[in-house]
Enzyme design. Structure first.
Site, mmCIF file in Angstrom:
data_model
loop_
_atom_site.group_PDB
_atom_site.id
_atom_site.type_symbol
_atom_site.label_atom_id
_atom_site.label_comp_id
_atom_site.label_asym_id
_atom_site.label_seq_id
_atom_site.Cartn_x
_atom_site.Cartn_y
_atom_site.Cartn_z
ATOM 1 C CG ASP A 103 12.886 -53.989 5.058
ATOM 2 O OD1 ASP A 103 13.196 -54.617 6.091
ATOM 3 O OD2 ASP A 103 12.617 -52.771 5.066
ATOM 4 C CB ILE B 289 21.075 -55.564 8.067
ATOM 5 C CG1 ILE B 289 22.046 -55.031 7.006
ATOM 6 C CG2 ILE B 289 20.371 -54.418 8.803
ATOM 7 C CD1 ILE B 289 21.434 -54.234 5.919
ATOM 8 C CE LYS C 91 6.661 -50.629 6.956
ATOM 9 N NZ LYS C 91 7.568 -50.351 8.078
ATOM 10 C CG ASN C 92 10.426 -48.467 5.924
ATOM 11 O OD1 ASN C 92 9.456 -48.672 6.663
ATOM 12 N ND2 ASN C 92 11.325 -49.394 5.674
ATOM 13 N NE ARG D 262 13.498 -51.025 16.836
ATOM 14 C CZ ARG D 262 14.162 -50.107 16.197
ATOM 15 N NH1 ARG D 262 13.686 -49.587 15.076
ATOM 16 N NH2 ARG D 262 15.335 -49.702 16.648
ATOM 17 N N PRO E 57 18.572 -52.161 19.033
ATOM 18 C CG PRO E 57 20.906 -52.083 18.970
ATOM 19 C CD PRO E 57 19.734 -52.873 18.461
ATOM 20 C CB ILE E 58 17.395 -46.563 19.825
ATOM 21 C CG1 ILE E 58 17.031 -46.528 21.315
ATOM 22 C CG2 ILE E 58 16.286 -47.163 19.015
ATOM 23 C CD1 ILE E 58 15.935 -45.510 21.627
ATOM 24 C CG ASP E 59 23.602 -48.498 20.321
ATOM 25 O OD1 ASP E 59 22.700 -48.964 19.606
ATOM 26 O OD2 ASP E 59 24.803 -48.700 20.096
ATOM 27 C CG LEU E 60 24.507 -46.561 16.489
ATOM 28 C CD1 LEU E 60 24.344 -47.287 15.155
ATOM 29 C CD2 LEU E 60 25.950 -46.077 16.643
ATOM 30 N NE ARG F 259 4.202 -53.507 11.758
ATOM 31 C CZ ARG F 259 5.457 -53.922 11.619
ATOM 32 N NH1 ARG F 259 5.789 -55.157 11.851
ATOM 33 N NH2 ARG F 259 6.411 -53.084 11.262
ATOM 34 C CB CYS G 93 11.875 -56.014 17.401
ATOM 35 S SG CYS G 93 11.607 -56.143 15.655
HETATM 36 C C1 UD1 Z 1 14.825 -49.329 8.968
HETATM 37 C C2 UD1 Z 1 13.563 -49.764 8.271
HETATM 38 C C3 UD1 Z 1 13.485 -51.295 8.217
HETATM 39 C C4 UD1 Z 1 14.758 -51.867 7.608
HETATM 40 C C5 UD1 Z 1 15.995 -51.322 8.314
HETATM 41 C C6 UD1 Z 1 17.307 -51.732 7.636
HETATM 42 C C7 UD1 Z 1 11.995 -47.993 8.812
HETATM 43 C C8 UD1 Z 1 10.761 -47.598 9.518
HETATM 44 N N1 UD1 Z 1 12.403 -49.258 8.996
HETATM 45 O O1 UD1 Z 1 14.752 -49.786 10.314
HETATM 46 O O2 UD1 Z 1 12.354 -51.659 7.435
HETATM 47 O O3 UD1 Z 1 14.739 -53.269 7.729
HETATM 48 O O4 UD1 Z 1 15.958 -49.868 8.320
HETATM 49 O O5 UD1 Z 1 17.327 -51.300 6.321
HETATM 50 O O6 UD1 Z 1 12.564 -47.243 8.057
HETATM 51 N N2 UD1 Z 1 21.524 -50.559 15.077
HETATM 52 C C9 UD1 Z 1 22.355 -50.395 16.174
HETATM 53 N N3 UD1 Z 1 22.166 -49.304 16.976
HETATM 54 C C10 UD1 Z 1 21.203 -48.363 16.726
HETATM 55 C C11 UD1 Z 1 20.358 -48.540 15.597
HETATM 56 C C12 UD1 Z 1 20.539 -49.655 14.789
HETATM 57 O O7 UD1 Z 1 23.227 -51.219 16.425
HETATM 58 O O8 UD1 Z 1 21.098 -47.389 17.477
HETATM 59 C C13 UD1 Z 1 21.701 -51.741 14.187
HETATM 60 C C14 UD1 Z 1 20.456 -52.611 14.057
HETATM 61 O O9 UD1 Z 1 20.373 -53.554 15.086
HETATM 62 C C15 UD1 Z 1 20.672 -53.229 12.695
HETATM 63 C C16 UD1 Z 1 21.359 -52.123 11.899
HETATM 64 O O10 UD1 Z 1 21.905 -51.237 12.881
HETATM 65 O O11 UD1 Z 1 21.560 -54.318 12.790
HETATM 66 C C17 UD1 Z 1 20.448 -51.351 10.987
HETATM 67 O O12 UD1 Z 1 19.267 -50.967 11.672
HETATM 68 P P1 UD1 Z 1 18.493 -49.623 11.349
HETATM 69 O O13 UD1 Z 1 18.948 -49.084 10.029
HETATM 70 O O14 UD1 Z 1 18.563 -48.712 12.498
HETATM 71 O O15 UD1 Z 1 17.004 -50.119 11.207
HETATM 72 P P2 UD1 Z 1 15.752 -49.198 11.396
HETATM 73 O O16 UD1 Z 1 16.128 -47.792 11.037
HETATM 74 O O17 UD1 Z 1 15.142 -49.454 12.716
#
Ligand code: UD1
Length: 423
Positions: free
Chosen positions: A306, A328, A22-23, A91, A121-124, A399, A115
């Site tokens: 996961d 995480i 899926k991912n 998401r 967040p998606i700040d990065l 899902r 969630c």
């Molecule tokens: C993806 C996977 C999800 C998995 C996760 C971690 C998909 C569709 N989903 O989610 O199943 O659990 O990786 O392996 O591939 N973070 C920030 N800022 C950002 C983005 C993330 O601080 O802009 C933090 C998150 O809160 C979290 C960590 O970084 O603590 C990792 O998250 P991230 O790898 O981004 O998860 P997803 O890519 O959303």
């Protein structure tokens, strides 16, 4: 809203064929937006998250065809808007931002909203787009991206909890059509990122270093159509291995890439299970007595967040105290309260850490699925519990697991799905 009844007791044995990841499939489908030409993607799992992604592509104007695991996308004309109504359902739809920005130099994508596994967040992602030269505004719940020109740059992707997977995907998909060289520092090294990079390379992108923490992208002016087969779902495989460990004699997962599951099979060995591996299969069996274990989630190749909930369920059967820490997503312990209702002894001494005292006694109860992997943990506990466990809100399972109940029935589980007809 469907519910699932799991009859505890039957011993599982046999082979489960694992679906496409899926991912991997979600960002790969988003990447088809990068070309006007036809893309053919095989081994796309039949899941509601995939359905939502195809809905977004269709909303944006793509022609989408789907037949038994193969999806064909033609993104000739494109709208650059991804509305709240669709994005809020999943998401991962934020990963259309990168390809839209790459191809059209603009995107308006709804922020995904809250969630249950914590603040996500998606700040990065957004800071990364800025590094490539895009203007980023957040307005009325939407992220608006715009760039006259996208230029290669050094883009850091590591946050305080590790690298971001979808963030790395997003920057990769924008950078392939930027001018010059982009270096993604602290890139996520997950197999799903490598799978996306391989698809982009098949489309004509120039990428090196996928699977390490430094990815180098040399931008090209356009990409062409490509055909791709999605990698096996390591989390689905891991979940069935835990099912085999908890309630099985010998359970084999086939059509897998064993190296992607190394952290999971190692954790099962530590807990006392016997693991045997072939080129595309892994078998789990009992190896004598069970032991408690300590796990801390980490980015790949570490133990995946996961699989954290499923191992909480497993720990309830291992005598002694197991410690499971999720660094995480520290809030991701919603399954604990439900497992306790089934007789598990679990403490949460601090945010992000569970201490499980394995007592080997689980009893059936009506429980509530809260997120995808938490729901899987409840099904696993139900396989071992005395009585019939009723799991509500199973749309979470649909899902991310392709035909989970049918696959478990195929190896001897007794599971019924009740369709209530209500959404
Ligand atoms: C993806 C996977 C999800 C998995 C996760 C971690 C998909 C569709 N989903 O989610 O199943 O659990 O990786 O392996 O591939 N973070 C920030 N800022 C950002 C983005 C993330 O601080 O802009 C933090 C998150 O809160 C979290 C960590 O970084 O603590 C990792 O998250 P991230 O790898 O981004 O998860 P997803 O890519 O959303």
């Amino acid at each position: 809203m469907d519910k699932i009844l799991v009859h505890g007791g039957p011993r599982l044995s046999g082979t489960v064929r694992i679906s496409g990841s899926k991912n991997s499939a979600l960002p790969i489908l988003a990447a088809t937006l990068l070309t006007k030409e036809e893309c053919i993607i095989h081994r796309v799992p039949d899941l509601s998250d995939i359905h939502y992604m195809l809905q977004i592509l269709a909303f944006m104007g793509c022609e989408v065809e789907r037949a038994s695991g193969t999806v064909i996308v033609r993104a000739e004309k494109l709208s650059t808007l991804a509305p709240y109504d669709i994005v809020r359902k999943m998401r991962a739809s934020v990963c259309v931002m990168g390809p839209l920005l790459g191809r059209e130099r603009e995107a308006t994508v709804s922020l995904p909203g809250g969630c249950v596994i914590g603040d996500r967040p998606i700040d990065l992602h957004l800071r990364g787009f800025e590094k490539l030269g895009a203007m980023v505004r957040v307005e009325s719940g939407y992220v608006k991206l715009f760039a006259n020109r996208l230029r290669g740059s050094v883009v850091p992707m590591r946050g305080k909890f590790g690298s971001t997977v979808l963030g790395t995907d997003n920057i990769l998909m924008a950078a392939v059509l930027a001018e010059g060289v982009t270096i993604i520092e602290g890139a996520a090294a997950e197999p799903e990122v490598v799978d996306l990079a391989n698809f982009l390379i098949a489309m004509g992108a120039r990428i090196e270093g996928a699977g390490t923490d430094r990815i180098v992208v040399e931008g090209v002016s356009s990409l062409h159509g490509a055909e791709h087969r999605v990698i096996p779902d390591r989390i689905e495989a891991g979940t069935f291995l835990v099912a085999g460990a908890m309630a099985g004699d010998r359970v084999t997962v086939r059509r897998v890439e064993p190296s992607h599951l190394a952290a999971i099979t190692k954790a099962l060995s530590v807990a006392g299970f016997q693991i045997s591996t072939e080129s595309d299969a892994i078998t789990v069996g009992r190896n004598g007595s069970l032991h408690p274990f300590n796990l801390t989630t980490a980015p790949y190749p570490g133990f995946p967040t996961d699989m954290q909930a499923q191992f909480c369920a497993l720990a309830t059967l291992c005598p002694g105290q197991s410690h499971i820490k999720d660094t995480i997503f520290p809030q991701r312990f919603m399954h604990v309260a439900e497992l306790k209702r089934m007789g598990a002894e679990i403490d949460l001494p601090e945010v992000g850490r569970a201490v499980i005292t394995g007592n080997g006694r689980l009893s059936a109860a009506p429980v509530m699925a809260s997120d995808l992997r938490a729901s899987a943990a409840l099904v696993l506990a139900g396989l071992k519990a005395e009585g019939v466990t009723e799991i509500n809100r199973v749309y979470h399972i649909d899902r991310g697991y392709e035909h989970l109940d049918d696959k478990l029935i195929g190896i001897g589980a007794q599971i019924e799905r009740l369709k209530t007809g209500r959404p």
